[in-house]
Write a protein that holds these residues in place. Structure first.
Motif, PDB file in Angstrom:
ATOM      1  N   ASN A  86       0.798  -1.226   0.000  1.00  0.00           N
ATOM      2  CA  ASN A  86       0.000   0.000   0.000  1.00  0.00           C
ATOM      3  C   ASN A  86       0.830   1.275   0.000  1.00  0.00           C
ATOM      4  OD1 ASN A  86      -2.520  -1.267   0.000  1.00  0.00           O
ATOM      5  ND2 ASN A  86      -2.353  -1.667   2.194  1.00  0.00           N
ATOM      6  N   GLU A 112       2.678   4.449  -0.952  1.00  0.00           N
ATOM      7  CA  GLU A 112       2.251   5.335  -2.032  1.00  0.00           C
ATOM      8  C   GLU A 112       3.394   5.874  -2.860  1.00  0.00           C
ATOM      9  OE1 GLU A 112      -0.502   8.134  -0.508  1.00  0.00           O
ATOM     10  OE2 GLU A 112      -1.992   6.559  -0.313  1.00  0.00           O
ATOM     11  N   THR A 169      -7.624   6.801   5.039  1.00  0.00           N
ATOM     12  CA  THR A 169      -6.372   6.792   5.789  1.00  0.00           C
ATOM     13  C   THR A 169      -5.180   7.129   4.907  1.00  0.00           C
ATOM     14  OG1 THR A 169      -6.337   4.417   5.426  1.00  0.00           O
ATOM     15  CG2 THR A 169      -7.083   5.177   7.576  1.00  0.00           C
ATOM     16  N   GLN A 170      -5.384   7.141   3.603  1.00  0.00           N
ATOM     17  CA  GLN A 170      -4.269   7.445   2.708  1.00  0.00           C
ATOM     18  C   GLN A 170      -4.657   8.586   1.781  1.00  0.00           C
ATOM     19  OE1 GLN A 170      -1.973   4.046   0.916  1.00  0.00           O
ATOM     20  NE2 GLN A 170      -3.882   3.047   1.406  1.00  0.00           N
TER      21      GLN A 170
END
Lengths: 112, 422
Positions: free
Chosen positions: B196, B198, B393-394
Motif C-alpha cells: 500500500n 504510495e 487513511t491514505q
C-alpha cells in the motif's frame, strides 16, 4: 519460570455474579493447578475501598485512603505460579475464571 | 577494497537471521547473540579486505562461534556452561560448518520475534531486524518512521524478549495454532505495508512486499508446507501480480474492474495458483487459503465482466466462518451485490454500518456510494463518498473518492433529472 498473575476485574461486575458458582470454579482451577505443581500461592483481596496507600517523601510519610491508581478494573487477587514459559503462563491465566469478565496481568518475578 | 565491504553487507543481510538463531541457541540470550554477531561482522570488515575467505558463510559461523565461546568463558562459569564450551570447542569438522541453516533454530527465532505478547508494531520491527537482516535505517525508511522511534520499538521488543519468558523453543503442539497465526499475521501485515506504499520503491530501497514474500517462502520451508502458510504465500503472490496495474501513471488508484489486465504478471499468478492448489489438497481450510482463493478467482478472469461472482460470494460465505474480521464482511456484501443486485448489497452494508467496529471504516461508505451511484441515487452516493473521504487513511484513497464525486457532479450537471439517464 515464576509468574505473578494479577487478577483484575470490575468490582461492580463481580458484585453481580453468583459468588458461590464462581468460588466453585476457582476451587476447581486451583485444585488442578496444585495437582500439576504449577500453583505456588494465591489469594483473594478485599475490595479496593479497603485499600490504603503509603508514600515516603523527604522523610515524611504520606498516607492516603484508596488505591495507588484509580482504574476501571481493580486488583482483586493473585496467583503465584511456576510455568515453563510465557506461553504456558498465558494458558494458565486463561484458565482463571475472572479472565472471562476481567483482565489477568502476567508478570515474571524479578528473582526466579 | 570496496568488493569486500559489499560482500560483508550482503552477508549481513542474508546471514543475520541464521546467525542470530545459531548464536541465541548457543548463548541462550538474544541480546548477547546480537552483540557477538555485530563483533563477528566487525571482524569480517577488518579481515576480509586483506583476504576474502573462500566460504564467507562458514567463516562467519566459525568466527561467531569462537566469539560466543569467548563470551561464555568471560561470564561466570557454571558447570552447565563449561560443559557447553567443551562441546562447542570440540574438533571443527568442515562438514559441520556446511550443515545447512539451523532450520529449527531459525524457526525458533521467527516464533520468538513474532510472539503475540510483544506489541504488534514492536514485533514487526524486531522481525525485520532479526530475521530479515535489515539495518535500523532500512527499517525506519521502509516503515516511514524516524530512526529514533524505530530504535525505541526494537529496544522494547528486545526487553520483552529478554524478561517475559518468551522461550527460544518451538511452541508446543497445543500452542502452535495461536503462535503460527501470529507469525503469519506479521508477514501479511508487512506485505500490506509494502503493497500500500504510495511511493515507488527506488532501486536500493527495501520493498516490504517483496521482503514479506521472501519471509513467507522461508517460513513455508521451515514449516514443511503448512497449508495456511502456503495460502498466505499464494495470497501475497496473487496481489503482487496485480500491483503494476493498481496505480495509474499519474499516481491515481485504479479499481480492480478498471485495471489493464495485460499488466498483470501471469508468471506470478501461475505460481500462486499452483501453491494454492497444493494447499487446498491438504484439506485443512483456513482464512488465508480462502482469501487466496478469492484473489485467484479475480486473477483468472480475462476481464472484469468475466469475474465469477457466484463463486466469490460462496468463498466469502465460507471465509466468514473462519475469520470474523469485519472488513471481510464488507467485501462479502459487495460480492452479494454483484450476484443479487445493488439493493441486496446495500441492505447488507447498512446492517454492517451499525457495528461499532465498522462505523468509521472508509471502504464501507465507498462500497455503499458505489452501489448508490450504480442505481443513480447520486445525492446519497455523493454523501457516502464524502464520508469515505473524511475517513480515508491514505492521501491517494481520499483523492480517489474526490475524483468520483467530481465525476458524479459532471454527469448530473449535463443530465437534469428529466432527461434520460446515462
Amino acid at each position: 519460570m515464576k509468574y505473578l498473575l494479577m487478577i483484575y476485574a470490575n468490582e461492580a461486575t463481580w458484585a453481580e455474579v453468583d459468588e458461590a458458582v464462581w468460588l466453585d470454579r476457582y476451587e476447581t482451577v486451583i485444585a488442578e493447578l496444585k495437582e500439576s505443581g504449577i500453583f505456588l500461592d494465591g489469594k483473594r483481596l478485599k475490595n479496593v475501598d479497603s485499600a490504603t496507600s503509603v508514600q515516603l517523601r523527604d522523610g515524611q510519610k504520606l498516607v492516603s485512603d484508596g488505591p495507588f491508581a484509580e482504574t476501571k478494573e481493580q486488583l482483586g487477587g493473585f496467583f503465584l505460579v511456576d510455568c515453563q514459559n510465557l506461553d504456558h503462563a498465558i494458558e494458565v491465566a486463561g484458565q482463571i475464571p475472572s479472565a472471562a469478565i476481567g483482565t489477568i496481568e502476567i508478570r515474571p518475578l524479578w528473582y526466579q | 577494497m570496496p568488493a569486500a565491504s559489499q560482500l560483508v553487507d550482503r552477508c549481513y543481510r542474508s546471514q543475520t537471521g541464521p546467525m542470530l538463531a545459531f548464536l541465541t541457541h548457543i548463548l541462550g540470550d538474544f541480546s548477547r547473540a546480537e552483540e557477538v554477531w555485530h563483533d563477528t561482522i566487525a571482524a569480517a570488515l577488518r579481515v576480509w579486505p586483506e583476504s576474502v575467505p573462500e566460504n564467507p558463510q562458514a567463516w562467519l559461523r566459525l568466527t561467531g562461534k569462537r566469539l560466543a565461546i569467548d563470551q561464555l568463558r568471560r561470564s561466570k562459569l557454571s558447570l552447565e556452561k563449561s560443559r557447553l564450551i567443551q562441546a562447542l570447542a570440540g574438533p571443527e569438522t568442515p562438514a559441520a560448518e556446511e550443515y545447512q541453516p539451523f532450520k529449527d533454530e531459525l524457526l525458533k527465532l521467527v516464533f520468538a520475534c513474532c510472539h503475540p505478547a510483544i506489541a504488534f508494531e514492536n514485533r514487526l520491527a524486531l522481525t525485520l531486524y532479526a530475521v530479515c537482516g535489515l539495518t535500523t535505517k532500512q527499517i525506519a525508511d521502509s516503515l516511514l518512521l524516524p530512526k529514533s522511534t524505530l530504535e525505541q520499538r526494537l529496544t522494547r521488543a528486545k526487553a520483552k524478549l529478554k524478561h517475559a519468558g518468551i522461550g527460544f523453543e518451538l511452541p508446543e503442539e497445543r500452542h502452535l495454532p495461536d503462535r503460527l497465526d501470529a507469525v503469519l499475521k506479521v508477514i501479511y501485515l508487512l506485505f500490506n505495508i509494502g503493497y500500500n506504499l504510495e511511493r515507488e520503491v527506488e532501486s536500493g530501497q527495501i520493498d516490504l512486499a517483496v521482503e514479506a514474500v521472501q519471509l513467507g517462502n522461508q517460513v513455508l520451508d521451515l514449516l514443511d508446507n503448512h497449508p495456511e502458510a502456503m495460502g498466505l504465500l499464494a495470497l501475497m503472490l496473487f496481489n503482487l501480480a496485480r500491483r503494476p496495474a493498481r496505480i495509474s501513471n499519474s499516481g491515481d488508484w485504479v479499481l480492480l474492474s478498471d485495471q489493464d489486465r495485460q499488466q498483470w504478471d501471469t508468471g506470478l499468478i501461475g505460481k500462486a495458483d499452483l501453491l494454492l492448489s497444493n494447499a487446498l489438497a491438504q484439506k485443512q481450510l483456513g482464512s488465508y487459503q480462502l482469501q487466496a482463493a478469492i484473489a485467484g478467482v479475480h486473477c483468472m478472469a480475462n476481464d472484469a465482466a468475466a469475474t465469477d461472482w457466484l463463486q466469490i460470494r460462496g468463498l466469502y460465505a465460507l471465509l466468514q466462518r473462519y475469520d470474523h474480521n469485519p472488513v471481510i464482511a464488507v467485501n462479502a456484501a459487495v460480492a452479494e451485490a454483484m450476484v443479487d443486485g445493488e439493493e441486496a448489497g446495500l441492505a447488507a452494508l447498512d446492517n454492517l454500518q451499525r457495528q461499532p467496529s465498522l462505523a468509521r471504516y472508509s471502504y464501507l461508505y465507498a462500497a455503499k456510494a458505489d452501489l448508490l451511484r450504480q442505481k443513480k441515487a447520486y445525492k446519497e452516493a455523493t454523501d457516502n463518498y464524502r464520508m469515505a473521504m473524511e475517513l480515508a487513511t491514505q492521501a491517494s484513497e481520499g483523492k480517489f473518492y474526490q475524483a468520483r464525486i467530481a465525476q458524479i457532479e459532471k454527469e448530473t450537471q449535463y443530465n437534469s433529472p428529466n432527461t434520460k439517464p446515462l
